[in-house]
Design a protein around this motif. Structure first.
Motif, PDB file in Angstrom:
ATOM      1  N   ASP A   1      39.913 110.775  15.094  1.00 46.05           N
ATOM      2  CA  ASP A   1      40.213 110.324  16.450  1.00 46.05           C
ATOM      3  C   ASP A   1      39.985 111.454  17.465  1.00 46.05           C
ATOM      4  OD1 ASP A   1      41.035 108.540  18.370  1.00 46.05           O
ATOM      5  OD2 ASP A   1      42.777 107.857  17.208  1.00 46.05           O
ATOM      6  N   HIS A   2      40.309 111.176  18.738  1.00 50.17           N
ATOM      7  CA  HIS A   2      40.121 112.223  19.760  1.00 50.17           C
ATOM      8  C   HIS A   2      41.101 113.380  19.575  1.00 50.17           C
ATOM      9  CE1 HIS A   2      43.423 110.688  22.610  1.00 50.17           C
ATOM     10  NE2 HIS A   2      43.409 109.853  21.604  1.00 50.17           N
TER      11      HIS A   2
ATOM     12  N   ASN B   1      31.480 111.322  15.925  1.00 48.60           N
ATOM     13  CA  ASN B   1      31.972 109.982  16.237  1.00 48.60           C
ATOM     14  C   ASN B   1      31.838 109.776  17.761  1.00 48.60           C
ATOM     15  OD1 ASN B   1      33.363 107.538  16.165  1.00 48.60           O
ATOM     16  ND2 ASN B   1      35.378 108.505  15.932  1.00 48.60           N
ATOM     17  N   TYR B   2      30.571 109.816  18.222  1.00 46.24           N
ATOM     18  CA  TYR B   2      30.248 109.849  19.652  1.00 46.24           C
ATOM     19  C   TYR B   2      30.902 108.736  20.468  1.00 46.24           C
ATOM     20  CZ  TYR B   2      26.292 113.129  19.058  1.00 46.24           C
ATOM     21  OH  TYR B   2      25.499 114.210  18.817  1.00 46.24           O
ATOM     22  N   LEU B   3      31.012 107.550  19.849  1.00 49.58           N
ATOM     23  CA  LEU B   3      31.466 106.399  20.630  1.00 49.58           C
ATOM     24  C   LEU B   3      32.874 105.954  20.261  1.00 49.58           C
ATOM     25  CD1 LEU B   3      28.090 104.413  20.512  1.00 49.58           C
ATOM     26  CD2 LEU B   3      28.953 105.841  22.372  1.00 49.58           C
ATOM     27  N   GLY B   4      33.509 106.714  19.384  1.00 48.44           N
ATOM     28  CA  GLY B   4      34.867 106.347  18.972  1.00 48.44           C
ATOM     29  C   GLY B   4      34.896 105.105  18.096  1.00 48.44           C
ATOM     30  N   LEU B   5      33.757 104.763  17.479  1.00 45.66           N
ATOM     31  CA  LEU B   5      33.718 103.527  16.689  1.00 45.66           C
ATOM     32  C   LEU B   5      34.271 103.711  15.275  1.00 45.66           C
ATOM     33  CD1 LEU B   5      30.245 102.122  17.849  1.00 45.66           C
ATOM     34  CD2 LEU B   5      32.517 101.386  18.574  1.00 45.66           C
ATOM     35  N   ALA B   6      34.406 104.960  14.825  1.00 42.57           N
ATOM     36  CA  ALA B   6      34.837 105.211  13.435  1.00 42.57           C
ATOM     37  C   ALA B   6      36.215 104.625  13.158  1.00 42.57           C
ATOM     38  CB  ALA B   6      34.828 106.702  13.136  1.00 42.57           C
ATOM     39  N   ASN B   7      37.030 104.492  14.195  1.00 40.50           N
ATOM     40  CA  ASN B   7      38.353 103.885  13.989  1.00 40.50           C
ATOM     41  C   ASN B   7      38.656 102.869  15.095  1.00 40.50           C
ATOM     42  OD1 ASN B   7      38.362 106.094  15.720  1.00 40.50           O
ATOM     43  ND2 ASN B   7      40.566 106.368  15.532  1.00 40.50           N
TER      44      ASN B   7
END
Ligand SMILES: *Cc1c(COP(=O)(O)O)cnc(C)c1O
Length: 393
Positions: free
Chosen positions: A32-33, A49-55
């Motif tokens: 996460d961030h 995880n450029y777009l925050g899609l991993a979670n």
């Protein structure tokens, strides 16, 4: 106890003596961030995880639903019974997204490079590769039976010189480059490469791992950014970075896909992607196709961060992407800088020789759409404070 493995200890001692020995940091939660790294809460400025899609909740839901329907493993290589229909759906969706004829999936970007390069060139062919290409390209090139030449990074004069010198001695010539170079965030001059490839009758291969999901309309990549659809023979992308999951693919012509099915070794000899990953990827790509909000947020964050670091007096290199190398210089100072940032609650990995040239150490910031304005402001403050303490600004 036999001491047959003593040579490994000797090698590890040498790593320690060279100051390059390391342990793996542990992340106790999602990418996460903000993360808990080795028990310390830090703002995460180092993921792909450029777009925050991993979670992302929507992606996670799709993944869970796929487990209920398909189980957790594909059970076989694709050529036997591992080719679950999800894989076919994802390939079709990616071909549509990338606006190319066909897509062949692999278990990772590395697998894709290793499998594809080896399958498409043979003895009597020549591969010409940019000096800063990714390790997985280098490995793919090594596994092939073609001859190799390397041109200076992004230097079209040097590429032309090699073509003048060697083109006529070979059957096929394949020019390979990264779309976005991961250490500096600069782009390959694709329009010029396409022109040279046309003049000298060469094939073109672009590994767009850091461009997919980042550049072009809704993250369609570097080829879309330059308006070159249909003009690159092999476009490699990863599903492990901006897309947030795992996997790799090559977008190409339908006949190449057919050929890879018979010759790409990771496809023939390694089990297919698990359904949870495939379904998650389908959802991620759909989200990009539905809206530009994700890529827009990424770029807003990146431009905001870069503007502020520049204003503080940092050298942030030549990046044209959200990759932001904060140039420090000496190896030990770079590692010290990274450590001091961590103490301030900000994680940015230090990157030094041999990954980058000697004296070109940097703290490489990877901005993500998942960062909040507060995250970025806190990170900028930490950079300012550490920068002043260590006399970088
Ligand atoms: C990260 C990267 C890869 C590897 O992708 P994975 O899906 O993580 O295996 C390949 N090529 C380039 C240029 C990369 O940056």
């Amino acid at each position: 106890m036999s001491d047959k493995l003593k040579f490994i200890d000797t090698q590890i001692d040498q790593l320690k003596a060279d100051g390059v020995y390391r342990k793996l940091p542990v992340n106790y939660g999602p990418c996460d961030h903000v993360i808990n790294l080795d028990g310390k809460e830090v703002i995460n400025l180092s993921s792909n995880n450029y777009l925050g899609l991993a979670n992302h909740p929507r992606v996670m839901e799709a993944s869970k639903a796929a487990i209920d329907k398909y189980g957790v493993g594909a059970g076989s290589v694709r050529t036997i019974v591992g080719n679950q229909d999800l894989l076919e759906s994802l390939e079709n969706l990616l071909a549509e997204f990338k606006e190319e004829e066909a897509v062949m999936l692999f278990q990772s970007g590395l697998n894709c490079n290793i499998g594809t390069i080896q399958a498409i060139v043979a003895k009597g062919d020549l591969i010409i590769s940019d000096a800063l290409n990714h390790a997985s390209i280098i490995d793919g090139v090594r596994l092939s039976k073609a001859d190799k030449a390397v041109y200076k990074h992004n230097d079209m004069e040097d590429l032309k010189r090699i073509l003048d010198e060697k083109r006529n001695d070979y059957n096929n010539v394949l020019i390979i480059t990264d779309g976005v170079f991961s250490m500096d965030g600069d782009l390959a001059p694709l329009p010029e490469i396409v022109k040279l490839a046309e003049t000298y009758n060469c094939l073109t291969y672009v590994d767009d791992a850091h461009g997919s999901g980042v550049l072009g309309k809704s993250g369609r990549g570097t080829i879309d950014h330059f308006g070159l659809h249909g003009q690159i023979d092999f476009i490699v992308g990863t599903l492990s970075k901006a897309i947030g999951v795992v996997g790799g693919y090559v977008a190409t012509k339908a006949n190449v896909k057919e050929w890879l099915l018979h010759r790409a070794r990771p496809l023939l000899f390694s089990t297919a992607l698990p359904p949870a990953a495939t379904a998650a990827t389908i959802e991620s790509v759909k989200m990009l196709m539905e809206s530009e909000e994700h890529t827009k947020k990424l770029w807003d964050n990146a431009l905001y961060f870069k503007k502020n670091l520049k204003a503080l007096g940092f050298d942030i290199g030549i990046s044209e992407t959200p990759i932001t190398p904060v140039m420090i210089g000496a190896e030990d100072k770079t590692m010290k800088f990274s450590q001091a940032l961590k103490e301030e609650g900000v994680f940015v990995s230090g990157i030094v020789f041999p990954t980058v040239p000697k004296g070109k150490g940097r703290c490489r910031v990877m901005i993500s759409a998942s960062h909040t304005k507060e995250d970025l402001d806190k990170a900028i403050k930490a950079f300012e404070s550490v920068g002043k303490t260590l006399n970088v600004i």
